[in-house]
Design a protein around this motif. Structure first.
Motif, PDB file in Angstrom:
ATOM      1  N   ILE A  63      31.604 -22.604  -3.716  1.00  0.00           N
ATOM      2  CA  ILE A  63      32.252 -22.303  -4.999  1.00  0.00           C
ATOM      3  C   ILE A  63      32.727 -20.849  -4.933  1.00  0.00           C
ATOM      4  CG2 ILE A  63      31.916 -22.123  -7.501  1.00  0.00           C
ATOM      5  CD1 ILE A  63      31.459 -25.014  -6.430  1.00  0.00           C
TER       6      ILE A  63
ATOM      7  N   MET B 270      27.679 -24.567  -2.084  1.00  0.00           N
ATOM      8  CA  MET B 270      28.688 -25.570  -2.415  1.00  0.00           C
ATOM      9  C   MET B 270      30.109 -25.054  -2.227  1.00  0.00           C
ATOM     10  SD  MET B 270      27.202 -27.995  -5.355  1.00  0.00           S
ATOM     11  CE  MET B 270      28.373 -29.242  -4.855  1.00  0.00           C
TER      12      MET B 270
ATOM     13  N   THR C 102      31.955 -27.820  -9.538  1.00  0.00           N
ATOM     14  CA  THR C 102      32.762 -28.293  -8.405  1.00  0.00           C
ATOM     15  C   THR C 102      34.183 -28.622  -8.856  1.00  0.00           C
ATOM     16  OG1 THR C 102      30.800 -29.250  -7.412  1.00  0.00           O
ATOM     17  CG2 THR C 102      32.892 -30.083  -6.613  1.00  0.00           C
TER      18      THR C 102
ATOM     19  N   ARG D 117      30.989 -32.986  -2.746  1.00  0.00           N
ATOM     20  CA  ARG D 117      32.148 -32.579  -3.550  1.00  0.00           C
ATOM     21  C   ARG D 117      33.086 -33.769  -3.744  1.00  0.00           C
ATOM     22  NH1 ARG D 117      33.668 -26.483  -3.431  1.00  0.00           N
ATOM     23  NH2 ARG D 117      35.690 -27.306  -4.045  1.00  0.00           N
TER      24      ARG D 117
ATOM     25  N   SER E  85      37.519 -26.669  -7.568  1.00  0.00           N
ATOM     26  CA  SER E  85      38.637 -27.369  -6.924  1.00  0.00           C
ATOM     27  C   SER E  85      39.937 -27.097  -7.668  1.00  0.00           C
ATOM     28  CB  SER E  85      38.369 -28.875  -6.863  1.00  0.00           C
ATOM     29  OG  SER E  85      37.218 -29.090  -6.093  1.00  0.00           O
TER      30      SER E  85
END
Ligand code: MSP
Length: 644
Positions: free
Chosen positions: A87, A85, A27, A319, A31
């Motif tokens: 990603i 998620m 994560t 997240r 980001s």
């Protein structure tokens, strides 16, 4: 920082499904990748799976399937998790890929050809869970110094890599490049490790075959870490694609957990030196995500499955929590309670409310249309404007230093300032004035602040950014960059579209029973069913007989203090009395239960619920209307009778 950015996560072992700790690294990496893209940098973000080695071969054998079948299924679950998620990786390297096979063999051959790999025999200790060789004097009480588990004596013919030869050059490099090993505490640890003496590294094994064969000696497979580290080159088409290598190598950032720093800051740079390739700019070793201050591990039964959490809370709260709660580089704690508190405080109350109240007022005063900022800003307005205008640059600076939680905290300071601004400028009073210019300015300032927040938040929380953008009536978020996150980009006349609250509050009371149960160490979970098993669920009679179902007579029943769903039962199961805590309080009055002959699983590992021991589980079914009914038998069947 260069304007291209190649970053990687570790490639995870598919010896088991991933937990929230693995999701933490990925994560953060995602980001950062999104942020640097947003800031106009050319980004290449790679993750993958580390599929060879003794650990995987043994895990597959224990299941009675081939290693390839075993890893294929688990790697599919990795990709599913990353998708859930949000990603966005550019490449996923599987070490079973043909291209990786070629890269590893090329690396091995090159280092051998120039004399830094030689054949000898190895006699020493090996930790299979960590896939690490240890010399005797590094063991702690005869166990692996990293994971404290027993090591095995290994005696075999092996190829060795001349690590020792490169130690002085590596120390010099580390000294001249303070940015290479971060944070600084880890640099000191690594320097001490090197200074305490590097042994040549055993880089091949002969006692199992789940690996990449040594190119010139196929009795040997390449040591799994030598194999795994090469993935960072495989992703660039090594040894074939010179263009990709020129464009992206050396990597800008390898993000790894602290326990694998040694491999990335000692073995890896020495491999690169031997290959005559440049060393990556930075290896950052972050801390661990702990569970109630304890290391997460399968054997402790306290691992958290991110897919389950996402199902309950949505992806962005998770997240956000991962990046905000933990000071990046240090260990941090995960708990369900902390996740809920963070979500309620920062996401529902602060950010969600700001959006909601601002757009409500805009609807009320201007039919949802962004007005012109007519009045000149006063000191209060100007303070907000200045902070928002400079925020993008300051977040960028913090992220270049990998200060993720500080970056988020800086953004949330703007959220806090904007909420305070609403209270101070009180639009509900301004609307009463004959001259509406101040009201126009205040409402413009609020919505413009929200626009900047949406832009800056979206690399961390992609769904939230997109939802905010849509409610602000804006389009083309994916084409926006850091240069758009400056004051004044919002066009007057924009029609906003207020929607549902973006983060509904999580009721702690409702979650309480669940939460407390989740935080207690659970008995060790049984391995997850394979996809096939989950689809067909055919079990053998032996499997069924493992579950000891018996008739139990309920002797006493009483409510459990402070838990309105739970009842505490004393039951007779023939040979003994047991206490069972069951979530049936909404369906049965305690007095109605006494005397009933029910069916319980008597060999379930005991658990504590609300501090009370529960030594069994009762069987029940739920009607479509939600009414729960216990499975009962007539009183003629005595307590203790086996149900089968
Ligand atoms: N396969 C090796 C890495 C090879 S890289 C060339 C490996 N795999 S692993 O599956 O064990 O993953 C380890 C990584 O997962 C850690 O370095 C860290 O990034 C992440 N984490 C696993 N558990 C973690 C926590 N509890 N907390 C934070 N990160 C954790 O090692």
């Amino acid at each position: 920082m260069s304007e291209r950015f190649y970053l990687t996560t570790p490639i995870y072992y598919p010896s088991d499904h991933l937990h929230i700790g693995h999701a933490y690294t990925t994560t953060v990496a995602d980001s950062l990748a999104r942020w640097h893209r947003f800031a106009g940098r050319d980004v290449y973000f790679v993750t993958g799976s580390d599929e060879h080695g003794q650990k995987i071969q043994r895990a597959a054998a224990a299941k009675g399937i081939t290693p390839q079948a075993y890893v294929d299924e688990i790697v599919a679950s990795f990709k599913h998790l990353w998708n859930e998620m949000n990603i966005e990786y550019d490449d996923f390297v599987r070490t079973t890929d043909h291209r990786h096979h070629e890269a590893v063999q090329a690396v091995f051959q090159r280092i051998y050809d120039q004399g830094d790999i030689y054949k000898s025999s190895y006699e020493g200790w090996y930790c299979t869970p960590c896939e690490t060789f240890w010399v005797e004097n590094r063991l702690v009480d005869g166990n692996c110094p990293d994971c404290k588990r027993p090591v095995e004596l290994v005696e075999e013919e092996s190829y060795f890599f001349r690590l020792s030869k490169y130690a002085p050059r590596l120390l010099e490099y580390i000294e001249e490049h303070p940015e290479f090993i971060q944070p600084e505490t880890r640099r000191n640890e690594m320097v001490n490790f090197i200074k305490s003496g590097l042994e040549d590294l055993c880089v091949s094994r002969t006692t199992f075959d789940w690996g990449i064969p040594v190119p010139f000696d196929d009795k040997h497979v390449v040591y799994v870490w030598f194999d795994a580290l090469t993935n960072y080159l495989t992703a660039l088409g090594y040894p074939h694609d010179g263009e990709m290598m020129d464009r992206w190598w050396p990597a800008n950032l390898h993000l790894v957990g602290k326990e694998i720093m040694r491999f990335h800051t000692i073995i890896w740079p020495i491999m690169l030196m031997a290959l005559d390739l440049p060393i990556p700019e930075t290896v950052f070793g972050h801390g661990w995500l702990l569970f109630d201050s304890d290391k997460m591990s399968k054997s402790k039964g306290n691992v958290i499955d991110p897919v389950v959490l996402i199902g309950e809370f949505g992806v962005d709260p998770i997240r956000y929590f991962l990046m905000r709660e933990v000071s990046f580089g240090q260990d941090g704690n995960f708990s369900r309670k902390a996740l809920i508190e963070r979500t309620n405080a920062d996401l529902a109350n602060d950010l969600g409310n700001l959006l909601n109240r601002s757009l409500s007022m805009l609807n009320r005063y201007f039919n949802g249309v962004v007005p012109e900022p007519l009045a000149a800003p006063n000191a209060v307005d100007q303070a907000l404007i200045d902070y928002a205008d400079n925020l993008g640059a300051s977040v960028d600076g913090l992220l270049k230093e990998l200060k993720l939680n500080e970056a988020l905290s800086r953004i949330w300071q703007l959220v806090g300032k904007a909420n305070k601004y609403v209270d101070e400028r009180a639009p509900w009073n301004l609307v009463k004035l004959e001259d509406q210019s101040e009201l126009s300015s205040v409402m413009y300032n609020l919505v413009e602040t929200l626009r900047i927040i949406a832009l800056l938040v979206q690399p961390f929380l992609p769904e939230t950014g997109a939802k905010m953008w849509a409610q602000l009536g804006l389009e083309g978020l994916e084409t926006k960059g850091l240069e758009d996150a400056v004051w004044g980009g919002l066009a007057s006349g924009t029609q906003t579209v207020k929607g549902d609250p973006i983060f509904p509050r999580i009721e702690i009371d409702k979650d309480k029973a669940k939460g407390e149960r989740a935080q207690e160490p659970k008995p060790k979970p049984s391995p997850k069913p394979t996809l096939k098993e989950a689809e067909g669920v055919l079990i053998s009679i032996d499997d069924f007989m493992k579950c000891e179902l018996v008739v139990a007579k309920i002797m006493e029943a009483e409510p459990l203090k402070g838990a309105d769903r739970l009842l505490k039962l004393q039951v007779d199961i023939g040979a003994e009395r047991r206490q069972i805590v069951a979530g049936i309080a909404k369906h049965y009055a305690p007095e109605d239960l006494v005397g009933m002959h029910i069916v319980v699983v008597q060999n379930l590992k005991p658990a504590k619920l609300r501090g009370e021991l529960s030594e069994g589980m009762l069987l029940a079914a739920t009607s479509p209307q939600g009414k729960l009914e216990l499975v009962t038998v007539s009183p003629d069947i005595p307590a203790g009778s086996r149900v089968k």
